[in-house]
Design an enzyme around this catalytic site. Structure first.
Site, PDB file in Angstrom:
ATOM      1  NE  ARG A  53      -0.457   1.741   3.391  1.00 15.71           N
ATOM      2  CZ  ARG A  53       0.483   2.244   3.909  1.00 15.71           C
ATOM      3  NH1 ARG A  53       1.519   1.474   4.218  1.00 15.71           N
ATOM      4  NH2 ARG A  53       0.577   3.651   3.694  1.00 15.71           N
ATOM      5  N   GLY A  54       0.219   2.365  -0.236  1.00 13.56           N
ATOM      6  CA  GLY A  54       0.986   3.702  -0.308  1.00 13.56           C
ATOM      7  C   GLY A  54       1.104   3.958  -1.790  1.00 13.56           C
ATOM      8  CB  ALA A  55       0.417   7.146  -3.676  1.00 13.18           C
ATOM      9  NE  ARG A  90      -6.297   0.600  -2.257  1.00 16.71           N
ATOM     10  CZ  ARG A  90      -5.529   1.530  -1.072  1.00 16.71           C
ATOM     11  NH1 ARG A  90      -4.133   1.224  -0.819  1.00 16.71           N
ATOM     12  NH2 ARG A  90      -6.208   2.148  -0.358  1.00 16.71           N
ATOM     13  CD  GLN A 200      -3.750   2.931   6.572  1.00 16.47           C
ATOM     14  OE1 GLN A 200      -4.439   3.055   7.518  1.00 16.47           O
ATOM     15  NE2 GLN A 200      -4.315   2.805   5.141  1.00 16.47           N
ATOM     16  CG  ASP A 240      -3.149   8.193  -1.464  1.00 13.67           C
ATOM     17  OD1 ASP A 240      -3.216   8.733  -0.513  1.00 13.67           O
ATOM     18  OD2 ASP A 240      -2.619   7.200  -1.876  1.00 13.67           O
ATOM     19  CG  ASN A 250      -2.749  11.665   2.517  1.00 15.72           C
ATOM     20  OD1 ASN A 250      -1.964  10.897   1.854  1.00 15.72           O
ATOM     21  ND2 ASN A 250      -2.197  11.951   3.948  1.00 15.72           N
ATOM     22  CE  LYS A 251      -5.493   6.004   3.901  1.00 19.94           C
ATOM     23  NZ  LYS A 251      -6.337   4.990   3.117  1.00 19.94           N
TER      24      LYS A 251
HETATM   25  O1  MRU Z   1      -4.602   3.262   1.589  1.00 20.94           O
HETATM   26  P1  MRU Z   1      -3.216   3.499   1.811  1.00 20.94           P
HETATM   27  O2  MRU Z   1      -2.602   2.982   3.051  1.00 20.94           O
HETATM   28  O3  MRU Z   1      -2.655   2.934   0.484  1.00 20.94           O
HETATM   29  O4  MRU Z   1      -3.084   5.089   1.804  1.00 20.94           O
HETATM   30  C1  MRU Z   1      -1.777   5.750   1.966  1.00 20.94           C
HETATM   31  C2  MRU Z   1      -1.575   7.163   2.172  1.00 20.94           C
HETATM   32  O5  MRU Z   1      -2.981   7.732   2.247  1.00 20.94           O
HETATM   33  C3  MRU Z   1      -0.173   7.591   2.043  1.00 20.94           C
HETATM   34  O6  MRU Z   1      -0.102   8.976   2.951  1.00 20.94           O
HETATM   35  C4  MRU Z   1       0.133   8.087   0.545  1.00 20.94           C
HETATM   36  O7  MRU Z   1      -0.265   6.888  -0.150  1.00 20.94           O
HETATM   37  C5  MRU Z   1       1.490   8.731   0.576  1.00 20.94           C
HETATM   38  S1  MRU Z   1       2.429   7.182   0.776  1.00 20.94           S
HETATM   39  C6  MRU Z   1       4.097   7.823   0.385  1.00 20.94           C
END
Ligand code: MRU
Length: 359
Positions: A53-55, A90, A200, A240, A250-251
Site C-alpha cells: 500500500r502507499g501511492a 485501487r 496505518q 495519493d 490523502n488518507k
Molecule cells: O490506503 P493507503 O494505506 O494506501 O493510503 C496511503 C496514504 O494515504 C499515504 O499517505 C499516501 O499514499 C502517501 S505514501 C508515500
C-alpha cells in the site's frame, strides 16, 4: 525476509530476477512476512488487500504486475487485459495509473518477444526514480524542520497514515524529512495518528521503532487537541494525488488535521512526489475509494497466545461508510515538499517547478 527489513525495502525483485518479493503489510506490525509474487493475479491481490500500500509503492507493484503478465502472454490482448486488471485494483492513487500507462506505452512499441524485458527495464527505472525522489524530499523537508528547531527541544511533527519507507520503494515521503533530521542531529518527536480503520499509524510506529525515532501513537481524534495545546510544530503528510492547483488528496482524516493546523497557526505540509501530481483532474473529480465496510466492523490484532486474530466490534447488519481518502483544499496547505523543492500550493508555482509535465 530479514533482508527486506534491514534494507528498509518494502518490495524488491527476487533473486531469480523476475518474481517480486514484498513485505506483507497486513501482517505488520505483529509479524514480518515476506511473500513472493509470481503472477499478475498475485500482484493485483496484494494491491487490493493492501499487503502492499502507499501511492508510490502500489505504482511500482502495478508496473511489476504488467511485467509478470507479459511473461505469460505478451500479445496485445494480454497487455490490454493486464492493464485493465491492474488499473481496477485501487482508484485513488494516481501513481498507479501513471506507472501502468508508462510501462504500457513503452512495451506497445516492442514486438511481443521483447515486451517482458522492456517492461522490467521500465519498471526498474520507475523504482529507481522513486528512490531518488524520496531522497530529495527528505533533503528539502529537512530545511523545513531545521527552520522549526529550537536547540535541544525536539521539533514536534504530527503525521497521519504511513508515508514512510513501507509506502514507497525508497525512504518514504512524509517520514523522509524525519529520517533526514535524525541523521542531521536535529531532535524530533513524531505524533503518530492511529489512522482507523486500517491503522496505518501502527505501521508508522513500527517503522519509527525500527529506526529508534522517538514517537507517540495517538487515537485519531486526539490530533486536534494536541495541535490546540501547542504540542505540535508542524503537520507532515503524504499524498495519493495532488491536483495541478495544489489540492492534496490523502488518507481520510488528513483534511481535519489541516483545518486544526490552520485554526491554530501551525504549518501543514504535504510531501508530494512528482508522479503523485495529477495535472488534469480537478479536486471534485478525484475518485475516492470506498472500501469494504467489514474493515470498520472488524478489528485485527494478536490473540493472548501471540497468534493473529480479529474481533468483530460491529454487527454485520450495521450500516457503515468507509471512504478511504479526503481532499485538503490548497488554501489550507502551507507548502508542498516536492523532489524539486518546497513549493507553494498554487497552480503557478507547481507549473513553474514542473514545466515539462504541466503542458
Ligand atoms: O490506503 P493507503 O494505506 O494506501 O493510503 C496511503 C496514504 O494515504 C499515504 O499517505 C499516501 O499514499 C502517501 S505514501 C508515500
Amino acid at each position: 525476509m530479514a533482508d527486506l527489513v534491514t534494507a528498509r525495502r518494502s518490495l524488491q525483485l527476487a533473486d531469480d530476477g523476475w518474481a517480486v518479493d514484498i513485505l506483507d503489510q497486513t501482517a505488520l506490525p505483529h509479524t514480518t512476512e515476506v511473500r513472493r509474487l509470481t503472477t499478475l493475479a498475485d500482484a493485483t491481490e496484494a494491491i487490493r488487500c493492501m499487503r502492499v500500500r502507499g501511492a508510490p509503492l502500489i505504482g511500482a507493484l502495478a508496473a511489476y504486475g504488467l511485467c509478470l503478465a507479459l511473461r505469460d502472454d505478451p500479445s496485445d490482448a494480454g497487455l490490454a487485459a493486464a492493464v485493465a486488471a491492474v488499473t481496477k485494483t485501487r482508484p485513488t492513487a494516481v501513481n498507479l495509473v501513471a506507472a501502468v500507462d508508462r510501462v504500457a506505452r513503452v512495451v506497445r512499441l516492442c514486438p511481443p518477444a521483447e515486451r517482458a524485458a522492456a517492461a522490467y527495464a521500465e519498471t526498474a527505472a520507475i523504482c529507481d526514480e522513486d528512490v531518488h525522489i524520496n531522497q530529495a524530499i527528505g533533503e528539502h523537508g529537512l530545511t523545513v524542520l531545521e527552520g522549526l528547531a529550537r536547540g535541544s527541544d525536539p521539533v514536534q511533527v504530527l503525521t497521519h497514515c504511513n508515508a514512510g519507507w513501507l509506502a514507497t520503494v525508497g525512504g518514504g515521503t512524509a517520514l523522509a524529512p524525519v529520517y533526514a533530521a535524525v541523521a542531521a542531529g536535529v531532535p524530533v518527536h513524531v505524533w503518530v495518528s492511529e489512522t482507523r480503520p486500517r491503522s496505518q499509524g501502527l505501521l508508522t510506529s513500527w517503522e519509527l521503532s525500527q529506526a529508534d525515532v522517538p514517537h507517540t501513537v495517538i487515537v485519531d481524534n486526539a490530533a486536534g487537541r494536541l495541535i490546540q495545546q501547542g504540542r505540535v510544530d508542524v503537520v507532515l503528510v503524504g499524498t495519493d494525488r495532488t491536483t495541478a492547483g495544489g489540492d492534496v488528496c490523502n488518507k481520510i482524516g488528513t483534511y481535519l488535521r489541516a483545518l486544526a493546523a490552520r485554526d491554530n497557526g501551525i504549518p501543514f505540509y504535504a510531501c508530494v512526489p512528482g508522479p503523485s501530481i495529477d495535472w488534469h483532474t480537478p479536486p471534485g473529480a478525484i475518485p475516492i475509494e470506498e472500501r469494504d465496510p467489514e474493515e470498520v466492523r472488524i478489528v485485527p490484532g494478536t490473540l493472548p497466545d501471540g497468534r493473529p486474530g480479529a474481533v468483530r466490534v460491529l454487527a454485520e447488519t450495521s450500516h457503515v461508510a468507509n471512504p478511504a481518502f479526503d481532499v485538503t483544499p490548497a488554501r489550507l496547505v502551507t507548502g508542498l515538499i516536492t523532489e524539486r523543492g518546497v513549493s507553494p500550493a498554487t497552480a503557478d508555482a507547481l507549473r513553474a517547478r514542473y514545466p515539462e509535465r504541466a503542458g
